[in-house]
Every structure is written in structure tokens, then in C-alpha cells.
Write an enzyme that holds these catalytic residues in place. Structure first.
Site, PDB file in Angstrom:
ATOM      1  N   THR A  23     -29.467   4.874  23.245  1.00 29.56           N
ATOM      2  CA  THR A  23     -29.778   4.304  21.925  1.00 29.56           C
ATOM      3  C   THR A  23     -30.864   3.252  22.096  1.00 29.56           C
ATOM      4  OG1 THR A  23     -28.031   2.656  22.210  1.00 29.56           O
ATOM      5  CG2 THR A  23     -27.440   4.668  21.051  1.00 29.56           C
ATOM      6  N   SER A 268     -31.133 -10.342  23.875  1.00 22.94           N
ATOM      7  CA  SER A 268     -30.896  -9.218  22.984  1.00 22.94           C
ATOM      8  C   SER A 268     -31.940  -8.132  23.210  1.00 22.94           C
ATOM      9  CB  SER A 268     -30.950  -9.697  21.531  1.00 22.94           C
ATOM     10  OG  SER A 268     -31.094  -8.623  20.628  1.00 22.94           O
ATOM     11  N   LYS A 269     -31.594  -6.913  22.841  1.00 19.59           N
ATOM     12  CA  LYS A 269     -32.556  -5.808  22.908  1.00 19.59           C
ATOM     13  C   LYS A 269     -33.824  -6.117  22.123  1.00 19.59           C
ATOM     14  CE  LYS A 269     -29.814  -1.583  23.637  1.00 19.59           C
ATOM     15  NZ  LYS A 269     -29.465  -0.275  23.060  1.00 19.59           N
ATOM     16  N   ARG A 270     -33.670  -6.935  21.107  1.00 18.34           N
ATOM     17  CA  ARG A 270     -34.806  -7.242  20.220  1.00 18.34           C
ATOM     18  C   ARG A 270     -35.725  -8.305  20.801  1.00 18.34           C
ATOM     19  NH1 ARG A 270     -30.364  -6.417  17.225  1.00 18.34           N
ATOM     20  NH2 ARG A 270     -29.772  -8.615  17.309  1.00 18.34           N
TER      21      ARG A 270
END
Length: 495
Positions: A23, A268-270
Site C-alpha cells: 500500500t 509518517s509515510k507522508r
């Protein structure tokens, strides 16, 4: 990355797994988890299993799956079982193992270790709100644990579809974490949990332990964020052993520390510094990035930061992982990468930068003999100056383009034009176009003749021929550029 030979701690029975979900874009936390598992397996001479957890149909994508494979190859990880190579426990994609999960779920239900729960989402939320209001811990309250046949019939008559819920034991669960020591969870903090959705789709809470049991995983090294799920999984392993799933052993767990980003918040991934693909695009070396990621919770020695993956494997012990959160420091990551750049030979770094030069359109997909020769001659000039592979395009681009395509980041000012004119005249009549001859001519004319300081003398010349104030050594650059191109650029700067 060649797998190093195992050390004296050899234990071929060790089996660890790395099981990302496809994902989104892979992030640095994922790479650190892979690294610690890989190093642990290689240190003991055990097995590194690569498994894909792709049961979330709404979020998983084939593109993300392929990207994970690409990143694993770029980082240099090798796996003993998993996608593309198979193994005795294939398939290694959970989306291809639904029949396995369905069978196990039915056996758990038949053995009384799981039960059907007909509670609606609204009912669960209302009861959790009431628990919080009364000062009790929220979580499933066992409402459907002991339903009578009449109650089940009533729910079914309403058309309710049940989830399958695991029956947690009414006792404390204690285990020894390989990183954090003994940890105990009281039963009121670990309520019964869902294994299968009402639509029959298995949840992570079922598929992950089932695969670990069937694949005979001995050690689970994963992020601290999954610590709270460990007592549930330990209870499920016991139930799986009862119904004959796997070899009856429960893996040992080690939970790796959080990686913190800016503002002391969990990375975070962001966050821009989290993207693995971003590091490849920026020209980081995989061994440099892995070296830094290893330092996020582990150290090879108190006074040493730079090491190879072979050295890490030799020294890696999971008990030496620090349980405290680790802060991601991009500047230190860049410094570690720069140190690894210095460790490469000129030949190695030339091979590494070539794809970046090709991507920038400076070198052909199949470099010509002239391009290869020019690159071989130029790389020794910048080898010690580069911190990332992408910097080669900026440093050497002026050598591979014509005057019309030269990107001029800086311009020669009015005062500098007189210097450039004098340099052009001094170089135009040189009988030998060599570094030594070029240096002598420019020093004699600009420093001795015009009385200029070196920075004032050579700065405008550098800008005129390279388009930048910072470049490889000037005299060597002029020799590589050649007489005609050098004089043309000097003349062009005067236009």
C-alpha cells in the site's frame, strides 16, 4: 549485496519473516525492519522469508507490490523464500492463500476457540462509550460469547451476518521481548477480537499468525506499534497448536523502537524524508542508507558510525537494540552516505553515476567510446567532492554538452569579462593543451600580470567554461573540455 558468511552464533533453525503490505510508497521504517530481520537471519545462518500481506483489497495495489520488489533489489536484500523464488511454504502472497485461512477459521470455530459475534457496529460503539463513561477499559465485552441457540436464531432471523471472534483466555499473558524484556498484559486489556469479517474475508489478526505458524517462523522482529497485538497472537498460537496448525511453537518477539521525525513525532509515510524511492532518486547509495538506518536503534560500537553490511551481520545481536525511540536526522544520513561515497573506487563510483548521467541526457543509453573515455578521465576530479550520485550531473554536465545546451547557473559580471578576455588571449596561443601548460599560462597572465588574487582570477574563467562558480578543478577541466570548446566558451562569455 553478497550475503556474508554466518558467524559463530550459527543456528540454521532461525526463521524470520519480512511481510510488508503493498500500500503506497515504501518508507524508511519498512527498510529498517527488513534490515534488522535480514541481519538477524544472516548472523545466525538462518532463513529470511519475504512474504507479502495483501489481503486489504481496498488499499493494496500491484504497482505497490512491484515497487516493494524493486526497492528490495535496490537495497541489495536477498531472500531465501518468497516472491519470484518460491519455497516449501508457497505461495508467499496472502491473497493467494484464502483457502488456507478459511480452513483454519472453521477449525478454530469447531474447537470452540472462536465464536460467531452478531453485534452491530453501532451496538459496539454504544457499549464502548458506556464503558468509558463508567471508567472501564473499552473493548469487546463478550456479549456473544455464550449465545443460546434461540439467541442465534433470533439474530439470524434479523438477517445479521456474524464476524468470527477469537476467544481470549481469562488470564494474564507474559512474554519476554527480545528488545524490551518481560512484558505482561492483563486480560481486561486484551478483549476478544475479530478474525474474519462478516463477508468471510480474513483479517490481519488471523492471517499473520497462521502464516507464521505454517511457515515455522521462530522470531518476529517488528515495529513497536504492533506490540499491543502480541498477546492476542500468542493466545492464537496456542489455539493453532491445539488444532494441529504449524509445528506447535510460538515465535519469540522483538519490537523495534519508533523512528521519530520532525517535531518529535513518529515518522509518517507522508513525511518527505520517509520515502525510500526518494533516496534513490536523490542519489543515495543503498549501503549508505542502510548504514544510517541501522543506527536507528542499534550501534556496532560506541565510537563508530561507518560500517559495511558484512560487518553489521557479523556484529548484529537483537539484544543490543535500544528500545527508546530513534530520531531520524537527515543531515547525519547524508553524512553517512558521503562517507560511503569515499569508500568506493573510482571505477565503482563511475559505474554508479552513469545511470544518473543517462537520466539527465548527458550520456547515451549505450555510452560512446568518447563519452566513456571522458567520464573515466573526469571522475577522479570529482570523486572526493561528491556526496550523492546525482551530483555528478551538476559537476560534470558541462563536459558533455555543447555551448548551446550549457546550463549557466551563474553569469560572468562586467568586471569578470576583462579577466575572461585576458584568459582567452593567454590560452589561444598555447602550443600544448595540457593541465600544466594551462595552469602556467593563466597564473602568469592573471596573477603575475594583472596582480589578481586566485579567487578573483579564476572565478570568472570557471563560470565562463562551466556555467557555475563551483566545478571540478579548473585547469584539469579545461584540458578535458579541449582547446576549441574552451576558447569558444570563453569567447561566448564575452558576447
Amino acid at each position: 549485496m553478497t550475503d556474508p558468511a554466518p558467524t559463530l552464533d550459527r543456528d540454521p533453525s532461525v526463521r524470520v519473516r519480512f511481510c510488508p503490505s503493498p500500500t503506497g510508497s515504501p518508507h524508511v521504517g519498512l527498510a529498517r525492519t527488513a534490515l534488522f530481520n535480514w541481519a538477524f537471519a544472516r548472523h545466525h545462518g538462518g532463513t529470511f522469508v519475504f512474504r507479502i500481506e495483501d489481503t486489504d483489497a481496498a488499499r493494496d495495489s500491484e504497482e505497490s507490490y512491484q515497487t516493494i520488489l524493486e526497492v528490495m533489489r535496490w537495497l541489495g536484500f536477498t531472500w531465501d523464500e518468497g516472491p519470484e523464488i518460491g519455497g516449501p511454504h508457497a505461495p508467499y502472497r496472502q491473497s493467494q492463500r484464502y483457502d488456507v485461512y478459511r480452513d483454519v477459521a472453521e477449525r478454530l470455530h469447531a474447537a470452540g476457540r472462536a465464536y460467531h459475534c452478531y453485534c452491530s457496529t453501532e451496538e459496539l460503539e454504544d457499549r464502548n462509550a458506556k464503558a468509558r463513561a463508567e471508567g472501564r477499559a473499552p473493548g469487546y465485552d463478550g456479549h456473544c460469547r455464550e449465545l443460546t441457540d434461540e439467541q442465534v436464531a433470533a439474530y439470524q432471523a434479523e438477517g445479521r451476518q456474524p464476524v468470527l471472534r477469537f476467544r481470549m483466555p481469562d488470564r494474564a499473558i507474559t512474554f519476554t521481548d527480545l528488545v524490551r524484556g518481560d512484558i505482561t498484559f492483563q486480560p481486561e486489556n486484551v478483549p476478544d477480537y475479530a478474525l474474519v469479517r462478516a463477508n468471510g474475508h480474513p483479517l490481519y489478526t488471523l492471517v499473520n499468525p497462521v502464516d507464521d505458524a505454517l511457515m515455522e517462523i521462530t522470531h518476529v522482529l517488528r515495529g513497536e506499534d504492533l506490540l499491543s497485538s502480541t498477546p492476542r497472537q500468542i493466545a492464537l498460537y496456542d489455539a493453532l497448536a491445539e488444532i494441529g496448525v504449524g509445528n506447535g511453537t510460538t515465535p519469540r518477539f522483538g519490537h523495534l523502537p519508533y523512528v521519530m521525525g520532525q517535531g518529535n513525532k513518529k515518522l509518517s509515510k507522508r513525511d518527505p524524508e520517509a520515502s525510500l524511492l526518494g533516496y534513490r532518486e536523490q542519489g543515495f547509495l543503498p549501503e549508505g542508507l542502510l548504514n544510517y538506518l541501522a543506527l536507528l536503534g542499534w550501534a556496532i560500537a560506541e565510537d563508530r558510525d561507518i560500517f559495511s553490511m558484512t560487518e553489521m551481520v557479523e556484529a548484529f545481536e537483537i539484544a543490543r537494540v535500544n528500545p527508546n525511540p530513534a530520531r531520524f536526522d537527515l543531515k547525519k544520513c547524508e553524512a553517512i552516505n558521503a562517507s560511503h561515497m569515499r569508500l568506493l573506487s573510482v571505477e565503482e563510483i563511475t559505474e554508479r553515476v552513469t545511470p544518473y548521467l543517462q537520466s539527465a541526457g548527458l550520456v547515451d543509453a549505450e555510452p560512446t567510446a568518447a563519452q566513456a573515455a571522458l567520464l573515466a578521465a573526469a571522475m577522479p576530479l570529482v570523486h572526493e567532492r561528491m556526496n550523492k550520485l546525482t551530483e555528478a550531473a551538476d559537476m560534470l554536465g558541462f563536459l558533455f554538452v555543447g555551448e548551446a545546451d550549457l546550463v549557466r547557473v551563474d553569469e560572468v559580471d562586467e568586471a569578470g569579462r576583462e579577466v575572461v578576455r585576458a584568459a582567452h588571449d593567454a590560452l589561444a596561443g598555447l602550443p600544448d593543451w595540457t593541465t600544466a601548460a594551462i595552469e602556467e599560462a593563466l597564473r602568469t597572465t592573471l596573477i603575475d600580470g594583472l596582480g589578481l588574487k586566485p579567487r578573483v582570477a579564476f572565478g570568472p574563467v570557471r563560470v565562463a567554461v562551466t556555467g557555475r562558480r563551483v566545478s571540478p578543478p579548473l585547469f584539469e577541466s579545461l584540458e578535458l573540455l579541449g582547446r576549441d570548446r574552451s576558447l569558444s566558451r570563453l569567447q561566448g562569455a564575452l558576447a
